[in-house]
Design a protein around this motif. Structure first.
Motif, PDB file in Angstrom:
ATOM      1  N   LEU A 120       0.895  -1.142   0.030  1.00  0.00           N
ATOM      2  CA  LEU A 120       0.108  -0.008  -0.152  1.00  0.00           C
ATOM      3  C   LEU A 120       0.886   1.280  -0.054  1.00  0.00           C
ATOM      4  O   LEU A 120       0.650   2.070  -0.871  1.00  0.00           O
ATOM      5  N   LEU A 121       1.934   1.278   0.875  1.00  0.00           N
ATOM      6  CA  LEU A 121       2.721   2.480   1.100  1.00  0.00           C
ATOM      7  C   LEU A 121       3.624   2.823  -0.161  1.00  0.00           C
ATOM      8  O   LEU A 121       3.866   3.503  -0.495  1.00  0.00           O
ATOM      9  N   ALA A 122       4.234   1.331  -0.460  1.00  0.00           N
ATOM     10  CA  ALA A 122       5.090   1.740  -1.682  1.00  0.00           C
ATOM     11  C   ALA A 122       4.392   1.994  -2.995  1.00  0.00           C
ATOM     12  O   ALA A 122       4.865   2.793  -3.848  1.00  0.00           O
ATOM     13  N   ASP A 175       8.902  -6.435   9.137  1.00  0.00           N
ATOM     14  CA  ASP A 175       7.642  -6.460  10.174  1.00  0.00           C
ATOM     15  C   ASP A 175       6.545  -5.616   9.664  1.00  0.00           C
ATOM     16  O   ASP A 175       5.502  -5.977   9.887  1.00  0.00           O
ATOM     17  N   ALA A 176       7.295  -4.425   9.516  1.00  0.00           N
ATOM     18  CA  ALA A 176       6.236  -3.359   9.169  1.00  0.00           C
ATOM     19  C   ALA A 176       5.469  -3.577   7.829  1.00  0.00           C
ATOM     20  O   ALA A 176       4.419  -3.475   7.635  1.00  0.00           O
ATOM     21  N   VAL A 203       9.158   3.603   7.917  1.00  0.00           N
ATOM     22  CA  VAL A 203       7.887   2.908   8.465  1.00  0.00           C
ATOM     23  C   VAL A 203       8.225   1.841   9.344  1.00  0.00           C
ATOM     24  O   VAL A 203       9.194   0.989   9.099  1.00  0.00           O
ATOM     25  N   ARG A 204       7.716   1.842  10.548  1.00  0.00           N
ATOM     26  CA  ARG A 204       8.201   1.010  11.805  1.00  0.00           C
ATOM     27  C   ARG A 204       6.696   0.421  12.480  1.00  0.00           C
ATOM     28  O   ARG A 204       5.677   1.138  12.418  1.00  0.00           O
ATOM     29  N   ALA A 205       6.719  -0.797  12.878  1.00  0.00           N
ATOM     30  CA  ALA A 205       5.722  -1.372  13.702  1.00  0.00           C
ATOM     31  C   ALA A 205       6.040  -1.141  15.162  1.00  0.00           C
ATOM     32  O   ALA A 205       7.180  -1.789  15.570  1.00  0.00           O
ATOM     33  N   GLU A 206       5.119  -0.632  16.016  1.00  0.00           N
ATOM     34  CA  GLU A 206       5.263  -0.696  17.220  1.00  0.00           C
ATOM     35  C   GLU A 206       4.098  -1.334  18.020  1.00  0.00           C
ATOM     36  O   GLU A 206       3.008  -0.638  18.097  1.00  0.00           O
ATOM     37  N   ALA A 207       4.314  -2.544  18.410  1.00  0.00           N
ATOM     38  CA  ALA A 207       3.209  -3.108  19.171  1.00  0.00           C
ATOM     39  C   ALA A 207       2.105  -3.507  18.275  1.00  0.00           C
ATOM     40  O   ALA A 207       2.364  -3.880  16.970  1.00  0.00           O
ATOM     41  N   ASP A 208       1.037  -2.881  18.420  1.00  0.00           N
ATOM     42  CA  ASP A 208      -0.358  -3.173  17.519  1.00  0.00           C
ATOM     43  C   ASP A 208      -0.508  -2.006  16.682  1.00  0.00           C
ATOM     44  O   ASP A 208      -1.574  -1.649  16.259  1.00  0.00           O
TER      45      ASP A 208
END
Length: 593
Positions: free
Chosen positions: A447-449, A473-474, A513-518
């Motif tokens: 989506l972001l790409a 992960d993100a 872009v990073r994943a942080e918990a939920d």
């Protein structure tokens, strides 16, 4: 020597009072004394002793009036006495009924002022079947009277505590005064057991009227400071109490004189008024005296017992009825108002949604307008390539022989450039289309790409400055979003970053872009001049812009889109170098089980 409890109290109470008040020349004080036998009471001529004491203590200041229990109550009701001396039980009754107040307590030579009165339940020593109070059911019992405190009520409480009711006895008789009659009835065998006041048996034995060892006390108590044998708990001794109508100064003067009176040779005196709470507890437990109403179960008795509660309940029911009627009317009115408010709110929400969609559409058109020059330039490249391929085909057609490979190459080139042109036009048309919100489950990476790639297509001059940094992960996180709205947010932020870096020597735009918990965090950073604190506080306000040609809608719409997706958006200056960082978050959707 003492022969009965009432004469004992009559004589010594009178002696103490006369001694205490003998030196005053005030008006006579009327003192009602619980003395059922009157002048016939006494030990060794007590009537004569009382008259002698009156003569030696200025009897004009003190008038002792003997009464039985009923007569003493009537005297208090008629206010024909100023003070009363009575047993502890009648004192509690008069206190509740007439508000009399104790000013002193008798101090006898046996026991203490707060532990002196009780009962002794007598049986013949030969009765082996009667060893304790618990053996009395099925046997006959004699007491003084139902109103006698030490002569019945204190013993009754012990029987009640053992679960024994008067109905469990084969007979219950009341003999009245003198107490010698109860003792004689037990000795003759006319009755199985008799209730007398504490210490009467010891006095009769000392006077030689009862042989020692002929009678014994059931369930004798020990270790409570009383030398006489007794079958019950001990209670406070007789009080001196002032009527409510007695002047406080008179009561105070009498109390002082009583407490300053020396103890007699027989060991009697006065002490400060003690606590009569144990007596009140006895009466409440037996439901007698001021607590007699507790045993009434008839409607009238219950009404008398609980009239404050019943009156309160009636008032509460009336108030509840009035309140219910008022509430019902208010509910009807409020319900109608609420229905109308709901209709108006739904209409307002529909209008607001339509306005939001209109603003978003306008913002997309504005963004397209700002990128139109670049878009035209971008479309010109594939169109020029198509023209060149077409001219090449025409030239090859003029040659003989024809080269199939060259013709195929030119044809593929035309198709490729046409597809490129169609893709650009389709993306732009899709972005510009006005349509309702439609959420889908999308993977974050593609989506972001895709959004970044679209921006590169419409802004090829900025393609070199763009750098997308997203970890595995993100990229794998799933989002429940409207893809077009998220694409619109990305295009707005990237367009703003391009505008901010136009004057930079080496423009740089980084998307982290990073994943942080939920949550998924997307940060767009440029190396432009940044913004002032005042601008940062208003950056997401509608129609606020720092660009001459801007509408001030882009970031405001980005803010509303992200919040409707359950995320947050914020702007801050870069901590390590120039530029501005705009970060927004989106909640991740867990993978379906």
């Amino acid at each position: 020597m003492r022969h009965s409890l009432f004469p004992r109290f009559s004589v010594f109470a009178s002696v103490l009072l006369l001694t205490a008040l003998g030196c005053q020349a005030a008006a006579p004080l009327r003192i009602g004394l619980l003395d059922p036998l009157g002048e016939r009471s006494g030990l060794g001529g007590s009537a004569a002793a009382i008259r002698n004491l009156l003569r030696h203590s200025n009897g004009s200041e003190l008038r002792i009036i003997s009464h039985d229990i009923a007569g003493l109550r009537q005297a208090v009701a008629d206010r024909t006495v100023d003070f009363v001396i009575t047993n502890s039980g009648q004192y509690i009754t008069l206190e509740h009924e007439f508000g009399i107040s104790r000013i002193a307590t008798l101090a006898a030579p046996r026991g203490t002022p707060d532990r002196a009165i009780g009962s002794a339940v007598l049986v013949r020593a030969s009765r082996q079947d009667l060893q304790a109070l618990s053996d009395l059911p099925g046997h006959s019992l004699m007491a003084v009277s139902p109103d006698a405190f030490g002569g019945w009520q204190t013993a009754w409480r012990e029987l009640h505590a053992l679960g024994i009711s008067p109905d469990d006895l084969s007979a219950l008789r009341f003999a009245g005064f003198p107490l010698q009659g109860i003792v004689d009835a037990v000795r003759r065998g006319d009755i199985d057991a008799g209730v007398v006041q504490t210490c009467l048996l010891e006095d009769l034995i000392a006077a030689g009227r009862v042989p020692a060892g002929e009678l014994r006390v059931l369930s004798p108590h020990h270790g409570d400071g009383m030398s006489c044998r007794h079958s019950t708990r001990l209670y406070p001794d007789w009080p001196v109490a002032a009527l409510r109508s007695t002047p406080p100064e008179t009561a105070r003067r009498l109390a002082i004189q009583l407490l300053s009176t020396p103890t007699t040779v027989d060991g009697y005196g006065w002490s400060i008024a003690t606590d009569y709470g144990p007596v009140s507890a006895l009466m409440q437990e037996l439901e007698i005296g001021p607590y007699l109403y507790l045993r009434e179960t008839s409607p009238r008795g219950l009404a008398l017992r609980y009239w404050p509660v019943l009156l309160g309940l009636a008032l509460l029911l009336l108030l509840w009825g009035l309140h219910s009627l008022r509430v019902e009317r208010q509910v009807q009115r409020r319900t109608a108002e609420l229905r109308q408010a709901i209709v108006e709110r739904e209409q307002a929400e529909q209008d607001a949604q339509a306005q939001r969609e209109q603003l978003q559409h306008a913002a997309r058109l504005s963004a397209l307008g700002e990128m139109s020059t670049t878009l035209v330039h971008e479309l010109a490249q594939p169109l020029a390539a198509i023209r060149n391929y077409a001219h090449g085909l025409l030239r090859r057609l003029d040659r003989t022989p024809l080269d199939p490979a060259a013709l195929a190459e030119a044809g593929h080139g035309v198709v490729e450039q046409v597809e490129r042109t169609e893709a650009i036009i389709d993306r732009v048309r899709h972005l510009a289309r006005k349509r309702p919100t439609d959420r889908e489950r999308r993977q974050a990476g593609p989506l972001l790409a895709g959004a970044v790639e679209l921006f590169r297509c419409v802004q090829p001059s900025a393609a070199a400055a763009l750098q997308l940094d997203i970890d595995a992960d993100a990229a794998s996180r799933m989002l429940n979003v409207d893809p077009l709205q998220i694409e619109q947010v990305m295009l707005n932020l990237l367009q703003n970053a391009v505008e901010a870096t136009r004057r930079s020597a080496e423009p740089a735009i980084r998307i982290h872009v990073r994943a942080e918990a939920d949550w998924l965090s997307i940060a767009v950073r440029d190396n432009g001049p940044g913004a002032s604190e005042a601008t940062l506080t208003r950056l997401f306000e509608p129609f606020y812009t720092t660009r001459e040609q801007g509408l001030g809608l882009g970031l405001s719409i980005c803010h509303s889109i992200i919040e409707r997706h359950g995320g947050r958006v914020q702007a801050q200056l870069a901590a390590n170098g120039p530029g501005l960082i705009i970060t927004f978050t989106l909640p991740c959707t867990p993978d379906p089980a």
